[in-house]
Structures are given as structure tokens and as C-alpha cells.
Design an enzyme around this catalytic site. Sequence first.
Site, PDB file in Angstrom:
ATOM      1  CB  SER A   1     112.746  31.800  42.447  1.00 29.20           C
ATOM      2  OG  SER A   1     113.996  31.165  42.313  1.00 29.20           O
TER       3      SER A   1
ATOM      4  CG  HIS B   1     112.284  26.703  40.996  1.00 27.83           C
ATOM      5  ND1 HIS B   1     113.630  26.466  40.955  1.00 27.83           N
ATOM      6  CD2 HIS B   1     112.156  28.067  41.131  1.00 27.83           C
ATOM      7  CE1 HIS B   1     114.297  27.617  41.049  1.00 27.83           C
ATOM      8  NE2 HIS B   1     113.422  28.595  41.174  1.00 27.83           N
TER       9      HIS B   1
ATOM     10  CG  HIS C   1     119.318  22.016  36.368  1.00 26.90           C
ATOM     11  ND1 HIS C   1     119.647  23.142  35.648  1.00 26.90           N
ATOM     12  CD2 HIS C   1     119.022  22.434  37.615  1.00 26.90           C
ATOM     13  CE1 HIS C   1     119.559  24.188  36.444  1.00 26.90           C
ATOM     14  NE2 HIS C   1     119.177  23.799  37.645  1.00 26.90           N
TER      15      HIS C   1
ATOM     16  NE  ARG D   1     122.761  24.026  43.033  1.00 30.15           N
ATOM     17  CZ  ARG D   1     121.622  24.497  42.535  1.00 30.15           C
ATOM     18  NH1 ARG D   1     121.087  25.601  43.051  1.00 30.15           N
ATOM     19  NH2 ARG D   1     121.002  23.896  41.536  1.00 30.15           N
TER      20      ARG D   1
ATOM     21  CG  ASP E   1     115.830  20.756  44.999  1.00 35.00           C
ATOM     22  OD1 ASP E   1     116.213  21.467  45.934  1.00 35.00           O
ATOM     23  OD2 ASP E   1     115.325  21.210  43.960  1.00 35.00           O
TER      24      ASP E   1
HETATM   25  N1  HAX Z   1     112.206  12.483  35.794  1.00 32.07           N
HETATM   26  C1  HAX Z   1     111.423  12.139  34.733  1.00 32.07           C
HETATM   27  N2  HAX Z   1     111.321  12.853  33.609  1.00 32.07           N
HETATM   28  C2  HAX Z   1     112.092  13.941  33.524  1.00 32.07           C
HETATM   29  C3  HAX Z   1     112.964  14.332  34.523  1.00 32.07           C
HETATM   30  C4  HAX Z   1     112.992  13.572  35.712  1.00 32.07           C
HETATM   31  N3  HAX Z   1     113.750  13.917  36.757  1.00 32.07           N
HETATM   32  N4  HAX Z   1     113.601  15.460  34.139  1.00 32.07           N
HETATM   33  C5  HAX Z   1     113.114  15.761  32.905  1.00 32.07           C
HETATM   34  N5  HAX Z   1     112.202  14.841  32.531  1.00 32.07           N
HETATM   35  C6  HAX Z   1     111.391  14.849  31.346  1.00 32.07           C
HETATM   36  C7  HAX Z   1     110.575  16.127  31.301  1.00 32.07           C
HETATM   37  O1  HAX Z   1     109.417  16.030  32.115  1.00 32.07           O
HETATM   38  C8  HAX Z   1     110.280  16.259  29.825  1.00 32.07           C
HETATM   39  O2  HAX Z   1     109.237  15.370  29.526  1.00 32.07           O
HETATM   40  P1  HAX Z   1     108.103  15.729  28.395  1.00 32.07           P
HETATM   41  O3  HAX Z   1     108.878  15.843  27.126  1.00 32.07           O
HETATM   42  O4  HAX Z   1     107.178  14.594  28.468  1.00 32.07           O
HETATM   43  O5  HAX Z   1     107.513  17.043  28.824  1.00 32.07           O
HETATM   44  C9  HAX Z   1     111.557  15.726  29.195  1.00 32.07           C
HETATM   45  O6  HAX Z   1     112.192  14.927  30.197  1.00 32.07           O
HETATM   46  C10 HAX Z   1     112.520  16.805  28.746  1.00 32.07           C
HETATM   47  O7  HAX Z   1     112.784  17.647  29.836  1.00 32.07           O
HETATM   48  P2  HAX Z   1     114.192  18.413  29.966  1.00 32.07           P
HETATM   49  O8  HAX Z   1     114.336  19.298  28.773  1.00 32.07           O
HETATM   50  O9  HAX Z   1     115.283  17.449  30.252  1.00 32.07           O
HETATM   51  O10 HAX Z   1     113.992  19.236  31.300  1.00 32.07           O
HETATM   52  P3  HAX Z   1     113.341  20.688  31.473  1.00 32.07           P
HETATM   53  O11 HAX Z   1     114.393  21.693  31.216  1.00 32.07           O
HETATM   54  O12 HAX Z   1     112.070  20.816  30.721  1.00 32.07           O
HETATM   55  O13 HAX Z   1     112.964  20.664  33.018  1.00 32.07           O
HETATM   56  C11 HAX Z   1     113.322  20.117  35.287  1.00 32.07           C
HETATM   57  C12 HAX Z   1     113.942  20.705  34.006  1.00 32.07           C
HETATM   58  C13 HAX Z   1     114.266  20.368  36.456  1.00 32.07           C
HETATM   59  C14 HAX Z   1     112.017  20.869  35.576  1.00 32.07           C
HETATM   60  C15 HAX Z   1     113.080  18.603  35.087  1.00 32.07           C
HETATM   61  O14 HAX Z   1     114.315  17.954  34.914  1.00 32.07           O
HETATM   62  C16 HAX Z   1     112.327  17.959  36.238  1.00 32.07           C
HETATM   63  O15 HAX Z   1     111.092  17.989  36.245  1.00 32.07           O
HETATM   64  N6  HAX Z   1     113.053  17.377  37.258  1.00 32.07           N
HETATM   65  C17 HAX Z   1     112.423  16.816  38.430  1.00 32.07           C
HETATM   66  C18 HAX Z   1     112.028  17.910  39.383  1.00 32.07           C
HETATM   67  C19 HAX Z   1     113.241  18.566  40.013  1.00 32.07           C
HETATM   68  O16 HAX Z   1     114.131  17.912  40.511  1.00 32.07           O
HETATM   69  N7  HAX Z   1     113.248  19.916  40.007  1.00 32.07           N
HETATM   70  C20 HAX Z   1     114.326  20.692  40.665  1.00 32.07           C
HETATM   71  C21 HAX Z   1     115.315  21.299  39.678  1.00 32.07           C
HETATM   72  C22 HAX Z   1     116.372  22.106  40.356  1.00 32.07           C
HETATM   73  C23 HAX Z   1     115.769  23.345  40.917  1.00 32.07           C
HETATM   74  O17 HAX Z   1     115.315  24.253  40.255  1.00 32.07           O
HETATM   75  N8  HAX Z   1     115.688  23.406  42.193  1.00 32.07           N
HETATM   76  O18 HAX Z   1     115.077  24.428  42.746  1.00 32.07           O
END
Ligand code: HAX
Length: 424
Positions: free
Chosen positions: A233, A263, A309, A318, A364
Site C-alpha cells: 500500500s 496484505h 511476513h 503489533r 493481522d
Molecule cells: N501460511 C502458509 N504458507 C505461507 C505463509 C503462511 N502464513 N506465509 C508464507 N507462506 C508460503 C508462501 O506462500 C510461499 O509459498 P510458495 O513458495 O509456494 O509461493 C513461501 O511460504 C515463501 O513465502 P515467504 O517468502 O515466507 O513470504 P512472502 O514474503 O512471499 O509473503 C506474506 C509474505 C505475508 C504475503 C505471506 O507470509 C502470507 O501469505 N501470509 C499470510 C497472509 C497474511 O497474513 N498477510 C498479512 C501480512 C501482514 C500485512 O501486510 N498486513 O497488512
Amino acid sequence: MNSLKNELKNQIPVLQNDIKKLISEKGEQKISEVTVAQAYSGLRGIKAFVCDTSSVSADKGLIIRGIPLLEMTHVLPEEVFYLLLTGKLPNKAELQELQKEFSKHLIVPSYVWNILKEMPKDAHPMTMFNTGILAMQGESVFYEKYSKGMPKTEYWEAVLDDGIRLLAKLPSLGAGIYRMRFKKGDRIDADPNKDWSGNFVNMVGLPDESGDLHKLMQLYFMLHCDHEGGNVSAFASHTVASALSDPYYAVSAGLNGLAGPLHGLANQECLKFVLSVRDEFKGLPNSNQLKEYCWDRLNNGQVIPGYGHAVLRCPDPRFSAFVKFGQDHIKNDDVFGIVDLLFKVVPDVLQKHGKAKNPWPNVDAASGALLYHYGLKEFNFYTVLFSISRSMGMISQMVWERALGIPITRPKSVTTDWIKSSVY
Ligand code: HAX
């Protein structure tokens, strides 16, 4: 507002000169390199631009203008806005002046409500919120002054004027959408004598005899205010604002990114998940049952919302602040109990799963359970609350970007063929 503007007027030339010197003396020095893998990985870890409002450290989390988050959980959202902008917490008079300025701009124009009324009855509250912001673009001071030939040196001030006017309205816009979308009755007018969070609580119309919901919203709006410059964002709003699109365009662009499930929408997804656990086990499961439930979800190809994250490698402070609030204020609540149990179970599950680089909870993971406890049960509204707060960070970043004359964002993309020809 004069003291805020005067503070910025004093600080701007100092930082401008600092940066000029830095670029002239060290402009050629490298601060980052880009690997082939990074070029295909959402630019992760590349240090390629500057954000002074806050920084996120992998092992400590959010640090706002040098202050670690957990040292400032008592700070009001209005105070944190002043801090983001100036690097200083306001004194009493400066805070009152800012609050007074907000109170002059509380009213959302009636055309916004007319537009929102025409939207589908099941429109997502984030779609309504962002539509409301975009609809007000014609109110932009920046846009009007720019059209009349405003000099560059005045850009930041016009962005700040827009920012204050927009921020002042966001609790009213959010609360009005809540009442309209969830059929809670007529809108409740903003009260110029209430603070930002108090006004919001009053306008959503939930009972708050203990004052705890007010306290929660003060904490909520403070904790979500900023998370450095590279999150979806902030980066989206930074990019859009760099084209000199005004803050109404840029904030709504940023918030459209916040509306993604990876996000800000993760807060709704997380509570949905927590409630699914409660429904499945008719209350609080035991650890083994919860573990199995998480594995089923992962094996189904779904993420565990609220965990993981892109930058953090520790429990998000947080999250810790919200859990502490829950422990201090909430007793015997199954939904909050599940959040607590997930914290005990999920990191180990994610570590064994072996994909997520960060197995710890993010912001979150806990916020929804608290809102739910106080009667804000419509979880697809939660990202609107995140948005009300995060707009402070976006606007603070934009004010400084225009003050420093940061040019239009335009990184260079390359083709896969180009990469191949460069590395082989
Ligand atoms: N559950 C399952 N798998 C997860 C995971 C979770 N909570 N977090 C990461 N992974 C997976 C990813 O999907 C990725 O899988 P692939 O290789 O198959 O694509 C792998 O682990 C590596 O990911 P990463 O490098 O650890 O994480 P990214 O930097 O790519 O993504 C995210 C960060 C926050 C998007 C990710 O951890 C996620 O999807 N979390 C769940 C959704 C979430 O809670 N989002 C909110 C984040 C905080 C925020 O921005 N709030 O606004």
C-alpha cells in the site's frame, strides 16, 4: 496547524541540504545489489528508495522515527501522525491545534453518500471506502493549486492540507459505511469535541460504557499507522503520488493494495479462519485438534492468515501489543482463546511445513478477535479500520517526498532474454 507547518518549514531545508551533501559526496556509493532471483521475487530486500517516517527491522519490527513500537502503545493516533511527519511527539498545545484542525474538516460531502447508496448492497466495505475517497478527489487543494501553477516549493504544503482534510473525514466515512452496509440505522454525526478514535466509536454506534472500545480503537489506529515504504500500500501510493496525482488518488491507490488478502485484508481472513475453528470445534479446541486443522488448511494449498511476513522474522510487536490489550481487558472469550492457542501451535506447524520464511504472527493475527469481542462482528469491515490508520503513514510519506522533490518513480524492467544474455 501553524505549529506543525512551522516545524516542517524549519526541518525541510535542513534535510534538503543534508541529502544534497550526501549525494554530492557519496552519490556513487552502492547500498544494494540485485540478484537474478530478486528480480523475479517482488523486489524483496532490494534497498532502492528512502522512507524516513518509520523502519521495520526483521527482529524488532516497527520503529517509528527511532521509537520501537512497544515503547509507544500509549500514544494517540493524532500524536503518532505528528510524530510520523516531524520526528517529534507533539506537546499538549500542538496536539490540541492538530485536533482542532481535524475537527474543522469532519464532514463527508453528501454526494459521497449518494454515490455509496447506489452501490450494490453486497459491495465490499473496502470498495465503498476507496470509492468514497476517490469521489472526493475534486476537493483536492493540491489539484486546484497545481492547475493554477503552484511552485514546486509549495507542493508539500498542499499535500499536507489535503492530507489533514482527508484524514479528518476517514473515521466519519468508515463509520458511515459501516452503518449503511450493515443496516445499522441512520448515520451518526461526527462530534468536533471528540478525538479521532472517540468520534469513530461514537459514529459506529456500538455501546462502550466501559470506554474499553475507545481505548482499543486508540491503540488500533496507532498501531497500524505506518510500516516503512516498501509494503504494497505504501509503495503503491508512493508511486502514484510521484506522478503528482493528488493525495485522494494516491491514498485510494494505496488502499486498493491494502485490500488484498496477502496484505491488509488478512485481518478479515484471519478472523474468518478463527471463527471457522470455533464453529468446527464448537468452542476452543485442544492443541492437537488445532494443529491438525492447520495442517488440513496448508495441505489444501491455503495460507494461514495472520502468519508470515515479507520482512519480519519475529513475532510482530503489533501482534504482541494487541495480545497484551486482550490479556488486560478480556476474560473467558473463546475467540480470543483461539488466537492465543494459534500462537502456541502455528509457528511450529509452519516451521515443519518448511515454506514460510517467517513462522510468526503478524499484525493481522489478533486484531479481529478484539474487535469481535467488542461487538464489531462484521469482519469484512476490518480492513477499513486498517485503512483509516494507514492513510496517516501514506500521507506523511507523501508530504516529505514532495518536500524533498523526489521525482516520478520509474525503475527499469528487463526481459528474461536480457537477463539470460547478461548472466550466461
Ligand atoms: N501460511 C502458509 N504458507 C505461507 C505463509 C503462511 N502464513 N506465509 C508464507 N507462506 C508460503 C508462501 O506462500 C510461499 O509459498 P510458495 O513458495 O509456494 O509461493 C513461501 O511460504 C515463501 O513465502 P515467504 O517468502 O515466507 O513470504 P512472502 O514474503 O512471499 O509473503 C506474506 C509474505 C505475508 C504475503 C505471506 O507470509 C502470507 O501469505 N501470509 C499470510 C497472509 C497474511 O497474513 N498477510 C498479512 C501480512 C501482514 C500485512 O501486510 N498486513 O497488512
